[in-house]
Write a protein that holds these residues in place. Sequence first.
Motif, mmCIF file in Angstrom:
data_model
loop_
_atom_site.group_PDB
_atom_site.id
_atom_site.type_symbol
_atom_site.label_atom_id
_atom_site.label_comp_id
_atom_site.label_asym_id
_atom_site.label_seq_id
_atom_site.Cartn_x
_atom_site.Cartn_y
_atom_site.Cartn_z
ATOM 1 N N GLN A 464 8.437 -27.596 30.094
ATOM 2 C CA GLN A 464 8.357 -28.244 30.218
ATOM 3 C C GLN A 464 8.614 -29.279 30.896
ATOM 4 O O GLN A 464 7.429 -30.208 31.903
ATOM 5 N N TYR A 465 9.825 -29.696 30.758
ATOM 6 C CA TYR A 465 9.962 -31.046 31.139
ATOM 7 C C TYR A 465 10.569 -29.987 33.245
ATOM 8 O O TYR A 465 11.022 -31.319 33.961
ATOM 9 N N SER A 466 11.210 -28.996 33.257
ATOM 10 C CA SER A 466 11.070 -28.691 34.695
ATOM 11 C C SER A 466 9.500 -29.008 35.078
ATOM 12 O O SER A 466 10.193 -28.711 36.799
ATOM 13 N N GLN A 467 8.819 -28.201 34.528
ATOM 14 C CA GLN A 467 7.803 -27.895 35.569
ATOM 15 C C GLN A 467 7.620 -29.891 35.847
ATOM 16 O O GLN A 467 6.661 -30.331 36.437
ATOM 17 N N GLU A 468 7.054 -30.351 35.146
ATOM 18 C CA GLU A 468 7.222 -31.934 35.288
ATOM 19 C C GLU A 468 7.879 -32.431 36.404
ATOM 20 O O GLU A 468 7.824 -33.013 37.411
ATOM 21 N N ARG A 469 9.245 -32.331 36.520
ATOM 22 C CA ARG A 469 10.006 -32.078 37.540
ATOM 23 C C ARG A 469 9.642 -32.418 38.625
ATOM 24 O O ARG A 469 9.593 -32.231 39.484
ATOM 25 N N ALA A 470 9.071 -30.678 38.670
ATOM 26 C CA ALA A 470 8.972 -30.202 39.899
ATOM 27 C C ALA A 470 7.599 -30.650 40.571
ATOM 28 O O ALA A 470 7.639 -31.421 41.785
ATOM 29 N N GLN A 471 6.878 -31.675 39.991
ATOM 30 C CA GLN A 471 5.469 -32.095 39.975
ATOM 31 C C GLN A 471 5.933 -33.015 40.567
ATOM 32 O O GLN A 471 5.322 -33.820 41.943
ATOM 33 N N LEU A 472 6.544 -34.008 40.281
ATOM 34 C CA LEU A 472 6.804 -35.225 39.987
ATOM 35 C C LEU A 472 7.981 -34.896 42.107
ATOM 36 O O LEU A 472 7.486 -35.872 42.599
ATOM 37 N N ASN A 473 8.890 -34.262 41.633
ATOM 38 C CA ASN A 473 9.367 -33.962 43.196
ATOM 39 C C ASN A 473 8.527 -33.645 44.089
ATOM 40 O O ASN A 473 8.991 -34.472 45.225
ATOM 41 N N ALA A 474 7.283 -32.775 44.086
ATOM 42 C CA ALA A 474 6.630 -31.994 44.723
ATOM 43 C C ALA A 474 5.578 -33.757 45.590
ATOM 44 O O ALA A 474 5.463 -33.568 46.620
ATOM 45 N N GLN A 475 4.927 -34.449 44.363
ATOM 46 C CA GLN A 475 4.993 -35.151 44.838
ATOM 47 C C GLN A 475 5.416 -37.007 45.812
ATOM 48 O O GLN A 475 5.323 -37.898 46.174
ATOM 49 N N ILE A 476 6.744 -36.846 45.364
ATOM 50 C CA ILE A 476 7.952 -37.564 45.863
ATOM 51 C C ILE A 476 8.418 -37.634 47.652
ATOM 52 O O ILE A 476 8.009 -38.105 48.242
ATOM 53 N N ASP A 477 8.191 -36.134 47.720
ATOM 54 C CA ASP A 477 7.891 -35.750 48.907
ATOM 55 C C ASP A 477 6.937 -35.492 49.974
ATOM 56 O O ASP A 477 7.007 -36.214 51.039
ATOM 57 N N LYS A 478 5.513 -35.988 49.560
ATOM 58 C CA LYS A 478 4.805 -35.648 49.898
ATOM 59 C C LYS A 478 4.352 -37.629 50.213
ATOM 60 O O LYS A 478 3.926 -37.685 51.757
ATOM 61 N N THR A 479 4.700 -38.532 49.232
ATOM 62 C CA THR A 479 5.322 -38.926 50.171
ATOM 63 C C THR A 479 6.344 -39.674 50.852
ATOM 64 O O THR A 479 5.533 -40.264 52.222
ATOM 65 N N LEU A 480 6.889 -39.111 50.730
ATOM 66 C CA LEU A 480 7.759 -39.851 51.931
ATOM 67 C C LEU A 480 7.691 -39.249 52.820
ATOM 68 O O LEU A 480 8.173 -39.249 54.524
ATOM 69 N N GLY A 481 7.218 -37.834 53.264
ATOM 70 C CA GLY A 481 6.148 -37.256 54.222
ATOM 71 C C GLY A 481 5.788 -38.313 54.964
ATOM 72 O O GLY A 481 4.965 -37.978 56.513
ATOM 73 N N ALA A 482 4.602 -39.092 54.005
ATOM 74 C CA ALA A 482 3.521 -39.314 54.604
ATOM 75 C C ALA A 482 3.756 -40.716 55.724
ATOM 76 O O ALA A 482 3.611 -41.127 56.149
ATOM 77 N N ILE A 483 4.929 -41.450 54.403
ATOM 78 C CA ILE A 483 6.092 -42.772 55.373
ATOM 79 C C ILE A 483 6.388 -42.028 56.889
ATOM 80 O O ILE A 483 6.844 -42.641 57.905
ATOM 81 N N LYS A 484 7.108 -41.261 56.791
ATOM 82 C CA LYS A 484 7.743 -40.796 57.465
ATOM 83 C C LYS A 484 6.950 -40.635 58.977
ATOM 84 O O LYS A 484 7.355 -40.936 60.300
ATOM 85 N N GLN A 485 5.415 -39.987 58.747
ATOM 86 C CA GLN A 485 4.408 -39.445 59.799
ATOM 87 C C GLN A 485 4.554 -41.526 60.371
ATOM 88 O O GLN A 485 4.194 -40.962 61.862
ATOM 89 N N LEU A 486 4.369 -42.045 59.689
ATOM 90 C CA LEU A 486 3.324 -43.495 59.881
ATOM 91 C C LEU A 486 4.865 -43.795 61.191
ATOM 92 O O LEU A 486 4.634 -44.513 61.735
ATOM 93 N N LEU A 487 6.239 -43.635 60.277
ATOM 94 C CA LEU A 487 7.469 -44.365 61.098
ATOM 95 C C LEU A 487 7.519 -43.236 62.760
ATOM 96 O O LEU A 487 7.578 -44.586 63.821
ATOM 97 N N GLU A 488 6.816 -42.633 62.515
ATOM 98 C CA GLU A 488 7.057 -41.547 64.297
ATOM 99 C C GLU A 488 5.617 -42.439 64.719
ATOM 100 O O GLU A 488 5.434 -42.215 66.330
ATOM 101 N N GLU A 489 4.809 -42.088 64.057
ATOM 102 C CA GLU A 489 3.656 -42.817 65.018
ATOM 103 C C GLU A 489 3.590 -44.744 65.366
ATOM 104 O O GLU A 489 2.928 -44.158 66.353
ATOM 105 N N ASP A 490 4.378 -44.675 64.771
ATOM 106 C CA ASP A 490 4.666 -46.668 65.561
ATOM 107 C C ASP A 490 5.707 -46.351 66.574
ATOM 108 O O ASP A 490 5.436 -46.959 67.083
ATOM 109 N N ASP A 491 6.471 -45.392 66.550
ATOM 110 C CA ASP A 491 7.886 -45.189 66.864
ATOM 111 C C ASP A 491 6.539 -44.853 68.514
ATOM 112 O O ASP A 491 7.403 -44.969 69.875
#
Length: 491
Positions: A464-491
């Motif tokens: 159960q904890y492994s599944q929850e950690r995987a879901q959390l990691n996926a959400q973090i990666d998604k958020t970081l990706g969105a932030i990175k894309q915004l920074l690239e657009e600003d450049d």
Amino acid sequence: MARANTQFVKRIQDIMRNDPGINGDAQRIEQLSWILFLKVYDDREMIWEISRDNYLSIIPAGFHWHEWAVDNKDGQSLTGDELLDFVNNKLLPALKEITVTPDTPISKAIVKDAFIDANNYMKNGILLRQVLNVVNDVDFTDPKDRHLFNDIYEGILKELQSAGNSGEFYTPRALTDFIAETLKPKLGEKMADLACGTGGFLTSTLNLLRPQVKTVEDRDQYNHAVFGIEKKGQPYILAVTNLLLHDVDDPDIIHGNSLERRVTEYEDDEKFDIIMMNPPFGGSELPIIKQNFPNDLQSSETADLFLALIMYRLKDNGRVGIILPDGFLFGDDGAKINIKKRMLHDFNLHTIIRLPGSIFSPYTSIATNILFFDKTKPTEETWFYRLDMPKGYKHFSKTRPMKLEHFDPVREWWNNRHEIKEGDNYKSRAYTVKELEDNNYNFDLCGFPTETEEVLPPQELMQQYSQERAQLNAQIDKTLGAIKQLLEEDD
């Protein structure tokens, strides 16, 4: 009423949001606070000039609201840089430097106290002129306008709940009204709030006393019925304005810290018939403040110190309604235990109401309780009652706050107290002093049921904890990706 309230507040918001000097709701409310005070005070002075012989204002000539803030539409009103220069370099310094002596009447001394910490945050003089014009549209000498503005003012105070740390100074009106209603203040009694914030308990008391006023003597008793102390400048000025709006000519509110004096020094004439409070939770005071209390009552928790203070400022036969966090109920440090012992043996702690969560949302999610006690006799038994969340509510919010009618279950139970058991838990029950002592003074009783977590076998738990950690990691990666894309657009 509600529509006028919304329109007034929205007009002020829309103007101030365009000003580069206003940074968020807290500054906007602070700016509006001193502006409203000057307007309300000016309108009250018009009445005092008629009703008081040889009345002289404490505000220096040229600085009264009607002398500089009113726009007569003749092209002569202050605006732009000229208005900013007047406010910043003449008006505020003059009001901060007013001379006050021990003989200065309260109605005059409050002006200096109100402006000690006041600031002008607005940097656009044209927008400031617009704000002044909106405020000036309300005539506080007109009973209709004044009654209307009580609703507007309450709306402004409610905004404090979501204005950063300012939320600590506002107690929802349902709570202040219920506690005042329960303690039944009468003309001739003196009620106090020793950390009064914006004056909610004071005005709830006044609203119950107003219908009791029948004679000139009653009117004088009404004028001196409430007392408050507030440490911070912004809520102080709001509380004073609040009392002026409730026709209190001499608002007896001190700008200071209730805890800065030795509790053993209070004389009988400094004690009160009724005390209502929502003391600051989780705060801490300087070590020197603790020395104002007997050794056994010295605490690091501000709410504990205020509760101890009440014990020294309550008259014989006096009564109290105080809001306290769950931490006091189950706390077992020395000071908390000693305070509870005194409450049981020196006072009559007759009722504890367990309140539903989110009442103070969004400022805090801390669970709270109302403790009712009086100085009539030692406690024989303490009734606990759990007030559940009303039907249709998962939680309270700024748009769906607690209402006075949500206390109807308590009202029905109050005069017909009986034990209520739900499964293995009690919703209501009386405990003797011995039972409370045997429970090591833990008052965490008749509380809200807690969800029990299913205990899984180790293998399933790891999965159960492994599944929850995987879901959390996926959400973090998604958020970081969105932030990175915004920074690239600003450049």
